[in-house]
Design an enzyme around this catalytic site. Structure first.
Site, PDB file in Angstrom:
ATOM      1  N   HIS A   1     107.711   4.874  69.450  1.00 15.68           N
ATOM      2  CA  HIS A   1     106.613   4.586  68.514  1.00 15.68           C
ATOM      3  C   HIS A   1     105.327   4.276  69.296  1.00 15.68           C
ATOM      4  O   HIS A   1     104.285   4.905  69.087  1.00 15.68           O
ATOM      5  CB  HIS A   1     107.000   3.391  67.629  1.00 15.68           C
ATOM      6  CG  HIS A   1     105.937   2.947  66.671  1.00 15.68           C
ATOM      7  ND1 HIS A   1     105.939   3.297  65.343  1.00 15.68           N
ATOM      8  CD2 HIS A   1     104.836   2.176  66.848  1.00 15.68           C
ATOM      9  CE1 HIS A   1     104.872   2.765  64.749  1.00 15.68           C
ATOM     10  NE2 HIS A   1     104.187   2.070  65.649  1.00 15.68           N
ATOM     11  N   GLU A   2     105.422   3.322  70.212  1.00 13.84           N
ATOM     12  CA  GLU A   2     104.225   2.932  70.972  1.00 13.84           C
ATOM     13  C   GLU A   2     103.772   4.061  71.897  1.00 13.84           C
ATOM     14  O   GLU A   2     102.576   4.246  72.132  1.00 13.84           O
ATOM     15  CB  GLU A   2     104.466   1.643  71.763  1.00 13.84           C
ATOM     16  CG  GLU A   2     104.876   0.426  70.913  1.00 13.84           C
ATOM     17  CD  GLU A   2     103.902   0.067  69.791  1.00 13.84           C
ATOM     18  OE1 GLU A   2     102.725   0.481  69.873  1.00 13.84           O
ATOM     19  OE2 GLU A   2     104.326  -0.601  68.822  1.00 13.84           O
TER      20      GLU A   2
ATOM     21  N   HIS B   1     101.495   6.258  69.985  1.00 17.54           N
ATOM     22  CA  HIS B   1     100.123   5.720  70.003  1.00 17.54           C
ATOM     23  C   HIS B   1      99.451   6.018  71.349  1.00 17.54           C
ATOM     24  O   HIS B   1      98.277   6.369  71.416  1.00 17.54           O
ATOM     25  CB  HIS B   1     100.148   4.195  69.828  1.00 17.54           C
ATOM     26  CG  HIS B   1     100.363   3.722  68.427  1.00 17.54           C
ATOM     27  ND1 HIS B   1      99.540   4.081  67.394  1.00 17.54           N
ATOM     28  CD2 HIS B   1     101.301   2.892  67.882  1.00 17.54           C
ATOM     29  CE1 HIS B   1      99.960   3.490  66.274  1.00 17.54           C
ATOM     30  NE2 HIS B   1     101.031   2.762  66.541  1.00 17.54           N
TER      31      HIS B   1
ATOM     32  N   GLU C   1      98.706   5.488  63.209  1.00 11.68           N
ATOM     33  CA  GLU C   1     100.122   5.288  62.881  1.00 11.68           C
ATOM     34  C   GLU C   1     100.840   6.615  62.667  1.00 11.68           C
ATOM     35  O   GLU C   1     102.022   6.730  62.933  1.00 11.68           O
ATOM     36  CB  GLU C   1     100.276   4.414  61.632  1.00 11.68           C
ATOM     37  CG  GLU C   1     100.030   2.940  61.865  1.00 11.68           C
ATOM     38  CD  GLU C   1     100.904   2.324  62.947  1.00 11.68           C
ATOM     39  OE1 GLU C   1     102.088   2.699  63.075  1.00 11.68           O
ATOM     40  OE2 GLU C   1     100.390   1.481  63.707  1.00 11.68           O
TER      41      GLU C   1
END
Lengths: 503, 503
Positions: free
Chosen positions: B267-268, B271, B297
């Site tokens: 997830h990170e 980003h 997101e």
């Protein structure tokens, strides 16, 4: 005064934010971030410069300075001691800063920030050529700085003065030359001694993890507060305080030699105890710093050498070291370990040098940086000059530039004038330690029992807590009743090594 | 325009320095440093506020804004697209910032900086009471902020608008309610399904070190550049970019469950790919950021879910995971692993939730924060309200506040209005992914072959590199040819889970 304090708070916020940016760069920043980081550091340095200059934009600082400087004329308005010290130190920075231009300050900050990354890379590859253009640019800027500051005898003077207020090239040379003579004599005697102490070289591998564990135990035991600080790794060991509640030290590891990292750790922990011990309310004023770099070094060298290389110290810590590394220390007696730890052997790396030869490393650097600044030698010839002096003073020759000219970060960070403070630190340390021993006759018993509380208290009360309230001279006189006196160092070193080498 | 760019560069330096101070606080700062750090952050936030306000002190920004706003009146002077976007976004920040006072900005920054440390402590002890006074103060400040900004219908609107320009409480409620209905329906069907997927719970211990190793391999493989970034640990996972060349992600580890950290990491990393992919020359302008939090997101959720929870992805990575953890994965088939990874089970922690129930976690937070802002509920009642909604929407009850109200850092950082962007991110992600699949029909083959280069290029070209040039709406239309359309998410989720649960 309240107005001045408010302006100073801004300056100290910016100062410590710059320190955070530098710490992150040297410890954790990814390599490609160097340029962007340097730009931020340059920007903030420019802002800091503006803030310092504008301290007196409305004459506020001058007015306070006048009241401070003429106490007899305005006795009723004489400032209290703390405020006097704040104004004195603020004026010192202001006077210096206003001679510099913002563009210059930014260029120097940006250049040295990037140069430190280049240096680390260059050191890794033992390739001086990569670093050379950066060093040349820094020297060019430092000469420009000396020109802007204005100097009387040597362009080196005001760079030195930055680290050690009042010190000049001439005074430094005198002190260091005395040291060179005495230490060279002692070194000759040691070489002639029948006592030969073999190095502790083993073929064991000492895991970094376990070394960290041991180093943390030592740092904690001597009083480093991990709730108010951290310990990490970097290419060159350093200590930096962002506030007494946030002080960071770093060290570097060699898996073949646990004492390599140990020496740096206790050295930096000594600096850190100082930083953690400054009164928190001094933060935001010039008082929230050490007295001078020399006094700061006295605190690291005192822990590293006077205490950390003493027999008593290892009476307590050797069993712990043995437990961490049963091989080879399980087989080596404390006495043998102690002698090896203090064996005198001219070597290549300053941070790893014994107490007798250490100052020779400093002298070499002092001579080189002074000659660079005075234009007597050129940066491109440095490896040759360095190696020549190493041969002359220490009798050893670096096999490559990594072990030679590239070993220290100081020039990359623009820290010309910094090195002499290491030697001064040794002198101050011995003088303070003599007084401490008088005040605490059972100090060895305390150390061998692992009780460092009173030592830390003594240092805290006499040195740490006072921040920059006094000058180095004032502090030395207040503590020891006399001016800086190298004889304490000479007798300390002579006694210690006469015993070890049965001279 | 050149003048504006110079002023903006200062603002973006300050912005990213603040980000560095925050990163250090959340990752490495010793606990006692909290107060001093908060003071520095407050000071710098005040400085930043001043700089934003003074963008228009001489009318420079207004003049540029006028040329931008009336292109028909001054067609010859119409700014080029890039400059137009810079002025548009600068005006947006300026307009907002000038309604706030410097004292307010500093107080909010100082409060939220300290509150994050209190929250971490409070979460550790599962003790909401410690955090409550801080949350109350933050809510008070956010209400004050909403008052200063001025709002039409709800004080929540302009907080939301900060993260997702143009979004309101009303619009969000409509989107989230549609989601709630469809997802609750799907959840019911899944519960009724005969297919039961047992959780992957094992009694094994998965060493953090090995998990880090695996996570780094994944991050590197999908394109995270470690020369331009780092990966660390923190209480709450996050990603922050100081510059495209220095982007940092964090995750948190559970030694009983390697997929817990894996989910956060990818997830990170999603980003981070975005941040690393923005054109470096945009740094120093508002263009050097993601379009909106929702679009940001979309990039994390796309990698985490659409790609990271696909069968094709694990065709490539499962053998690597097996090698890292032969027990228990050596005994579990890929098919079984894939189903477990996607098993739908209402659970307590948002960051760990499956794709079907995830948005219900978001809806719960949206309702609570909107009601808090509108004064309909009080902070002191939150544990009860939280637990009641968890029961109602998800049928589970947190055993303590650590697993409930204290799980997310967002409110401690003052991020009220942030949560809805997670749900929007899911919707954008599905819509972009549909288009990507059309453009790259063999995408699954690429993924299962471990070839992520073209995917990263597609995202880089269509999204990353453009920074904030376009608004979220413009970007969505430019890429997909239509406005944000939740049907892409519904059909993605329905197809995937119909297959897994044989609905």
């Amino acid at each position: 005064m309240e107005q001045l304090r408010q302006r100073l708070l801004e300056i100290y916020h910016l100062n410590s934010i710059l320190a955070i940016l530098g710490w992150d760069r040297d410890v954790f920043m990814p390599c490609e971030g160097a340029q962007a980081r340097a730009a931020k550091i340059a920007y903030l340095s420019g802002l800091l410069h503006q803030k310092i200059i504008s301290l007196d934009s409305d004459g506020l600082l001058s007015k306070l300075k006048e009241r401070l400087g003429q106490p007899k004329v305005y006795p009723a308005k004489k400032l209290p001691t703390e405020d006097m010290a704040i104004v004195r130190e603020t004026w010192r920075s202001f006077k210096r800063e206003k001679k510099l231009t913002e563009d210059f300050v930014k260029e120097l900050a940006e250049t040295t920030s990037q140069a430190q990354m280049v240096w680390a890379e260059s050191r890794k590859k033992a390739d001086f050529k990569t670093f050379l253009p950066w060093l040349e640019k820094i020297l060019h800027l430092k000469k420009k700085e000396a020109g802007m500051l204005g100097y009387d005898k040597s362009p080196y003077d005001l760079l030195l003065d930055y680290y050690e207020p009042g010190m000049t090239a001439e005074k430094t040379e005198k002190i260091l030359n005395d040291l060179k003579i005495s230490l060279s004599d002692l070194l000759k005697k040691i070489k002639r001694s029948k006592v030969k102490i073999p190095a502790l070289k083993t073929k064991n591998i000492f895991s970094t993890e376990k070394q960290i564990d041991f180093n943390k135990k030592v740092a904690k035991k001597i009083g480093f507060n991990f709730d108010c600080g951290r310990m990490d790794q970097s290419v060159h060991p350093f200590c930096v305080g962002f506030h007494p509640n946030d002080v960071r030290i770093t060290t570097r590891y060699d898996e073949r030699d646990p004492l390599y990292s140990f020496g740096s750790t206790i050295h930096e922990a000594g600096h850190a105890l100082y930083e953690q011990g400054i009164l928190p309310r001094y933060f935001g004023t010039p008082l929230g710093e050490g007295v001078s770099y020399g006094i700061h070094e006295s605190q690291s060298r005192l822990w590293e050498n006077m205490i950390g290389k003493s027999f008593a110290f290892w009476q307590h810590f050797y069993p712990i070291l043995k437990k961490e590394f049963p091989t080879p220390f399980g087989e080596i007696s404390l006495e043998k370990f102690y002698c090896s730890l203090n064996s005198v052997k001219p070597s290549l790396i300053r941070t790893d040098a014994d107490e007798v030869t250490y100052n020779l490393h400093v002298i070499l650097r002092f001579e080189i940086e002074r000659d660079l600044m005075e234009g007597k030698i050129a940066a491109k010839d440095l490896p040759e000059i360095w190696n020549g002096k190493m041969k002359k003073y220490l009798g050893v020759k670096p096999p490559n530039d990594r072990m030679g000219i590239l070993q220290d970060v100081h020039w990359a960070m623009g820290g010309i004038g910094y090195f002499p403070t290491y030697a001064l630190g040794n002198l101050y340390a011995a003088q303070f330690y003599d007084k401490m021993k008088k005040d605490m006759p059972d100090i060895e018993k305390k150390i061998s029992g692992g009780n460092f509380g009173e030592i830390k208290s003594w240092l805290g009360e006499n040195i740490y807590s006072k921040g920059k309230l006094q000058s180095a001279d004032e502090l030395t006189r207040a503590i020891t009743g006399e001016d800086l006196n190298p004889k304490h160092f000479f007798s300390y070193i002579e006694n210690k090594y006469t015993e070890i080498y049965k001279l």
